[in-house]
Enzyme design. Structure first.
Site, PDB file in Angstrom:
ATOM      1  N   ARG A 187       0.872  -1.397   0.097  1.00 20.15           N
ATOM      2  CA  ARG A 187      -0.012  -0.071   0.038  1.00 20.15           C
ATOM      3  C   ARG A 187       1.053   1.378  -0.083  1.00 20.15           C
ATOM      4  O   ARG A 187       0.545   2.134   0.515  1.00 20.15           O
ATOM      5  CB  ARG A 187      -0.989   0.126   1.232  1.00 20.15           C
ATOM      6  CG  ARG A 187      -1.963  -1.079   1.203  1.00 20.15           C
ATOM      7  CD  ARG A 187      -2.929  -0.996   0.070  1.00 20.15           C
ATOM      8  NE  ARG A 187      -4.089  -1.802   0.741  1.00 20.15           N
ATOM      9  CZ  ARG A 187      -4.050  -3.206   0.443  1.00 20.15           C
ATOM     10  NH1 ARG A 187      -2.847  -4.074  -0.322  1.00 20.15           N
ATOM     11  NH2 ARG A 187      -5.055  -4.164   0.702  1.00 20.15           N
ATOM     12  N   CYS A 236     -10.084   0.235   4.029  1.00 21.42           N
ATOM     13  CA  CYS A 236      -9.466   0.029   5.211  1.00 21.42           C
ATOM     14  C   CYS A 236      -8.749   1.264   5.737  1.00 21.42           C
ATOM     15  O   CYS A 236      -8.004   2.083   4.959  1.00 21.42           O
ATOM     16  CB  CYS A 236      -8.490  -1.046   5.186  1.00 21.42           C
ATOM     17  SG  CYS A 236      -9.275  -2.656   5.140  1.00 21.42           S
ATOM     18  N   GLU A 309      -3.721   4.029   6.540  1.00 24.01           N
ATOM     19  CA  GLU A 309      -3.760   3.436   5.406  1.00 24.01           C
ATOM     20  C   GLU A 309      -4.228   4.741   4.259  1.00 24.01           C
ATOM     21  O   GLU A 309      -3.988   4.651   3.221  1.00 24.01           O
ATOM     22  CB  GLU A 309      -4.596   2.071   4.884  1.00 24.01           C
ATOM     23  CG  GLU A 309      -4.037   1.373   3.873  1.00 24.01           C
ATOM     24  CD  GLU A 309      -5.123   1.352   2.779  1.00 24.01           C
ATOM     25  OE1 GLU A 309      -5.264   2.522   1.980  1.00 24.01           O
ATOM     26  OE2 GLU A 309      -5.782   0.332   2.497  1.00 24.01           O
TER      27      GLU A 309
HETATM   28  N1  EPU Z   1     -11.682  -9.884  10.802  1.00 23.99           N
HETATM   29  C1  EPU Z   1     -12.539  -9.735  12.055  1.00 23.99           C
HETATM   30  N2  EPU Z   1     -13.110  -8.877  12.472  1.00 23.99           N
HETATM   31  C2  EPU Z   1     -13.407  -7.763  11.526  1.00 23.99           C
HETATM   32  C3  EPU Z   1     -12.296  -7.706  10.289  1.00 23.99           C
HETATM   33  C4  EPU Z   1     -11.841  -8.771  10.126  1.00 23.99           C
HETATM   34  O1  EPU Z   1     -12.421 -10.954  12.792  1.00 23.99           O
HETATM   35  O2  EPU Z   1     -13.787  -6.627  11.772  1.00 23.99           O
HETATM   36  C5  EPU Z   1     -10.959 -11.085  10.465  1.00 23.99           C
HETATM   37  C6  EPU Z   1     -11.548 -12.079   9.324  1.00 23.99           C
HETATM   38  O3  EPU Z   1     -12.506 -12.888   9.646  1.00 23.99           O
HETATM   39  C7  EPU Z   1     -10.308 -12.794   8.639  1.00 23.99           C
HETATM   40  C8  EPU Z   1      -9.030 -11.803   9.130  1.00 23.99           C
HETATM   41  O4  EPU Z   1      -9.601 -10.887  10.116  1.00 23.99           O
HETATM   42  O5  EPU Z   1     -10.151 -13.983   9.691  1.00 23.99           O
HETATM   43  C9  EPU Z   1      -8.741 -11.007   7.917  1.00 23.99           C
HETATM   44  O6  EPU Z   1      -9.816 -10.169   7.599  1.00 23.99           O
HETATM   45  P1  EPU Z   1     -10.000  -9.692   6.086  1.00 23.99           P
HETATM   46  O7  EPU Z   1      -9.920 -10.981   5.272  1.00 23.99           O
HETATM   47  O8  EPU Z   1     -11.179  -8.813   5.811  1.00 23.99           O
HETATM   48  O9  EPU Z   1      -8.743  -9.051   5.499  1.00 23.99           O
HETATM   49  P2  EPU Z   1      -7.964  -7.787   6.105  1.00 23.99           P
HETATM   50  O10 EPU Z   1      -6.519  -8.067   6.535  1.00 23.99           O
HETATM   51  O11 EPU Z   1      -8.912  -7.036   7.281  1.00 23.99           O
HETATM   52  C10 EPU Z   1      -7.112  -6.997   3.758  1.00 23.99           C
HETATM   53  C11 EPU Z   1      -7.144  -5.483   3.159  1.00 23.99           C
HETATM   54  C12 EPU Z   1      -8.243  -5.154   2.496  1.00 23.99           C
HETATM   55  C13 EPU Z   1      -8.575  -6.246   1.322  1.00 23.99           C
HETATM   56  C14 EPU Z   1      -8.576  -7.831   2.054  1.00 23.99           C
HETATM   57  C15 EPU Z   1      -9.124  -8.851   1.036  1.00 23.99           C
HETATM   58  C16 EPU Z   1      -5.474  -4.120   4.412  1.00 23.99           C
HETATM   59  C17 EPU Z   1      -5.263  -3.234   5.489  1.00 23.99           C
HETATM   60  N3  EPU Z   1      -6.547  -4.537   4.173  1.00 23.99           N
HETATM   61  O12 EPU Z   1      -8.018  -6.733   4.660  1.00 23.99           O
HETATM   62  O13 EPU Z   1      -7.909  -4.006   1.555  1.00 23.99           O
HETATM   63  O14 EPU Z   1      -9.733  -5.920   0.547  1.00 23.99           O
HETATM   64  O15 EPU Z   1      -7.542  -7.985   2.996  1.00 23.99           O
HETATM   65  O16 EPU Z   1      -7.872  -9.060   0.292  1.00 23.99           O
HETATM   66  O17 EPU Z   1      -4.398  -4.409   4.098  1.00 23.99           O
HETATM   67  C18 EPU Z   1      -8.003  -1.559   1.535  1.00 23.99           C
HETATM   68  O18 EPU Z   1      -7.059  -1.437   1.048  1.00 23.99           O
HETATM   69  O19 EPU Z   1      -8.409  -0.326   1.755  1.00 23.99           O
HETATM   70  C19 EPU Z   1      -8.809  -2.854   1.828  1.00 23.99           C
HETATM   71  C20 EPU Z   1      -9.972  -2.944   2.714  1.00 23.99           C
END
Ligand code: EPU
Length: 349
Positions: A187, A236, A309
């Site tokens: 990012r 995010c 971010e």
């Molecule tokens: N989770 C929770 N509670 C929440 C959110 C997430 O328990 O409120 C858990 C999920 O259940 C999962 C884990 O955390 O087990 C990871 O969550 P998720 O798959 O949503 O991935 P993330 O790391 O939160 C990242 C990127 C997103 C991208 C998704 C899918 C970052 C900061 N975020 O989210 O990117 O869409 O993976 O690839 O890197 C963005 O860049 O704006 C963004 C939203």
């Protein structure tokens, strides 16, 4: 005070006249009276002095050259889907790339696309041609330019990995630089404030259109199931910390902060790393106060300093027209320390 006010008025008036002249000379549409609340997906943020909308890459390159010559501060904006601009009056030019959106040109596995083109649309266009590499980025609601700027990513794909060349504005011209000369980090990229991204050529991989479409649908489905959509958000809000096995969203969720509200800003009940805004009275300061509360709690409970971010744009300091800057302690972009050549019309206030 009166003298200072006069100096400022004269400076801004002179700057405004210069902007009008440049816009007229280059044929660039120029608007006044817009607000960040209209131009960003969080729907908050204060007044903007000028919005300039170049219609072609060459024109945009000429425009930033002219602005730099006059030391007029500017910032580029695409869809505004990753920006939190504060509620103050922003005395710099917004250069929107949204009109740089001519149809992408496909040649084999290559596609040349302009900065203002919609990223989801490009993902769909590419999938239709049986080209893989960006199908995971389909649901990211931004422009190609914004995606390049921050190396947008999702579902194990990042745009930087498929970039062959990027077109940037240099010395009034469109210059193509190899993608391998850019640092594509998580990012974040090595592009500098003051550098305008005009477009790119991507090299994708031929694949089975049905499989690509299926992966695209799967990514979209997962996004719809786990992230707020239709809400006023900037995606995010914080990066995932590099040294932590727990993601930021889960950390905030485990702190019980889903649904926490400050004024018109709320931690999304769907995904805790999203701050959404609600109502006509929502303000940028609500979203920032909520974000800072999250940072404090995460710091206290986990000892981790969350990194923003989203980009935080301050009305207190102007971007350097040709200079680089840094983020100050609140995270707001503060170019003053490193931009001796930037416009100083605000310094007396
Ligand atoms: N989770 C929770 N509670 C929440 C959110 C997430 O328990 O409120 C858990 C999920 O259940 C999962 C884990 O955390 O087990 C990871 O969550 P998720 O798959 O949503 O991935 P993330 O790391 O939160 C990242 C990127 C997103 C991208 C998704 C899918 C970052 C900061 N975020 O989210 O990117 O869409 O993976 O690839 O890197 C963005 O860049 O704006 C963004 C939203």
């Amino acid at each position: 005070m009166a003298a200072a006010m006069t100096a400022r008025t004269i400076d801004l008036a002179a700057r405004d006249a210069a902007i009008e002249q440049i816009a007229a000379k280059l044929g660039v549409p120029a608007e006044r009276g817009r607000r960040f609340a209209e131009l960003t997906s969080l729907r908050v943020g204060g007044a903007i002095d000028w919005v300039l909308s170049p219609q072609a890459e060459e024109q945009a390159a000429a425009l930033v050259f002219e602005l730099a010559q006059k030391e007029i501060a500017w910032r580029p904006l695409g869809s505004g889907s990753n920006v939190l601009a504060d509620d103050g009056a922003h005395h710099y030019v917004i250069l929107t790339v949204k009109e740089l959106k001519t149809d992408p040109v496909f040649q084999g596995a290559r596609v040349s696309v302009s900065a203002g083109y919609s990223l989801p649309r490009l993902c769909i266009d590419s999938a239709r041609r049986g080209l893989s590499g960006i199908e995971g980025l389909n649901g990211i609601p931004g422009t190609v330019g914004g995606a390049l700027w921050m190396n947008a990513g999702a579902f194990d794909q990042e745009i930087g990995t498929v970039v062959e060349t990027v077109r940037v504005a240099r010395d009034g011209r469109v210059v193509e630089i190899p993608g391998r000369e850019v640092k594509w980090n998580y990012r974040h990229t090595s592009f500098q404030e003051g550098e305008l991204l005009l477009g790119a050529t991507l090299v994708l991989h031929p694949g089975d259109p049905e499989k690509i479409r299926a992966r695209m649908e799967e990514a979209k489905g997962q996004r719809m199931a786990t992230q707020p959509h239709g809400a006023r958000s900037a995606g995010c809000f914080f990066k995932n910390p590099p040294a932590s096995s727990i993601g930021t969203g889960k950390m905030i969720d485990d702190l019980g902060m889903k649904g926490t509200r400050k004024g018109g800003a709320v931690v999304s009940p769907k995904h805790a790393n999203f701050i959404v805004t609600e109502g006509d009275d929502a303000r940028a300061e609500d979203a920032l106060a909520l974000a800072e509360e999250i940072r404090e709690r995460v710091k206290r409970e986990h000892g981790i300093d969350l990194e923003y971010e989203v980009e935080l744009w301050s009305s207190e300091s102007e971007p350097g027209a040709v200079a680089t800057g840094s983020h100050n302690s609140t995270g707001f972009f503060d170019p003053v320390a490193t931009a001796p050549g930037s416009d100083t019309t605000e310094e007396e206030s």
